[in-house]
Design a protein around this motif. Structure first.
Motif, short mmCIF file in Angstrom:
data_model
loop_
_atom_site.label_atom_id
_atom_site.label_comp_id
_atom_site.label_asym_id
_atom_site.label_seq_id
_atom_site.Cartn_x
_atom_site.Cartn_y
_atom_site.Cartn_z
N UNK A 128 0.82 -1.21 0.00
CA UNK A 128 0.00 0.00 0.00
C UNK A 128 0.86 1.26 0.00
N UNK A 129 1.87 1.33 0.86
CA UNK A 129 2.72 2.52 0.92
C UNK A 129 3.49 2.72 -0.38
N UNK A 130 3.95 1.61 -0.97
CA UNK A 130 4.65 1.69 -2.25
C UNK A 130 3.70 2.15 -3.35
N UNK A 131 2.47 1.62 -3.35
CA UNK A 131 1.47 2.04 -4.34
C UNK A 131 1.20 3.54 -4.23
N UNK A 132 1.07 4.02 -3.01
CA UNK A 132 0.83 5.44 -2.80
C UNK A 132 2.00 6.27 -3.33
N UNK A 133 3.22 5.87 -2.98
CA UNK A 133 4.39 6.62 -3.43
C UNK A 133 4.54 6.56 -4.96
N UNK A 158 -8.97 -3.93 3.58
CA UNK A 158 -8.88 -2.49 3.85
C UNK A 158 -7.90 -1.81 2.90
N UNK A 159 -6.77 -2.46 2.66
CA UNK A 159 -5.78 -1.91 1.73
C UNK A 159 -6.37 -1.83 0.32
N UNK A 160 -7.07 -2.88 -0.09
CA UNK A 160 -7.69 -2.88 -1.41
C UNK A 160 -8.71 -1.74 -1.51
#
Length: 179
Positions: A128-133, A158-160
């Protein structure tokens, strides 16, 4: 305009020796084969494969040392199935995002990559953090849901939900992905 893709395999070289590790290991087992198949498909399409992994405090060691340390943990069977190949890239990360404090962005630029396929663990944290970045850096994103696991199904869901709501990512299953 066609995009140049790269496959990221996040934190799959893992000891699973931490609070919640047993649960994460259990949930990770179901994503190993889809990631392996996706990796094989990516290699046939000449798409670079980049492992990005926690360092386990081994700041002066190399990929093989990190793999050997992790094999001593509960994740040995996972590592043996998803071990990096000689021509794969391997980046060590200090924190949750694959971008934070790493050379990933420089490598992606040198490879002329503009679309990332994210796979691995933990879906609710590192993926999730990598996807956001990646989204903030304007990379195209694919996150095959059968290639992402968290400690609990609820955490993964929740992440999905966050990814669906805030990040413009393709969530196609790995078996349906075209290169």
């Amino acid at each position: 305009m066609s995009s140049k893709k790269a496959l990221l395999i996040i934190d799959m070289i893992n000891t699973f020796d931490f609070d919640g590790g047993e649960e994460l290991l259990s949930n990770t087992k179901s994503i190993v084969d889809p990631i392996r198949k996706l990796k094989n498909k990516a290699k046939k399409a000449d798409i670079p494969v980049i492992y990005v992994n926690d360092n386990y405090g081994l700041w002066q060691d190399n990929m093989n040392d990190i793999i050997e340390v992790c094999k001593k943990g509960k994740g040995r069977s996972i590592i043996e199935k998803i071990h990096p190949d000689e021509d794969d890239y391997f980046i060590v990360k200090p924190k949750h995002s694959c971008f934070f404090g790493t050379q990933l962005e420089i490598l992606l630029h040198q490879l002329d990559v503009d679309h990332l396929i994210l796979t691995g663990i933990a879906g609710d944290i590192c993926v999730l953090f990598t996807a956001n970045d990646a989204y903030l850096r304007e990379y195209g994103l694919s996150i095959p849901l059968d290639c992402m696991a968290s400690e609990t199904k609820e955490d993964n869901d929740s992440a999905v939900h966050i990814i669906e709501k805030t990040i413009d990512a393709d969530l196609t299953r790995s078996s349906e992905m075209e290169f």
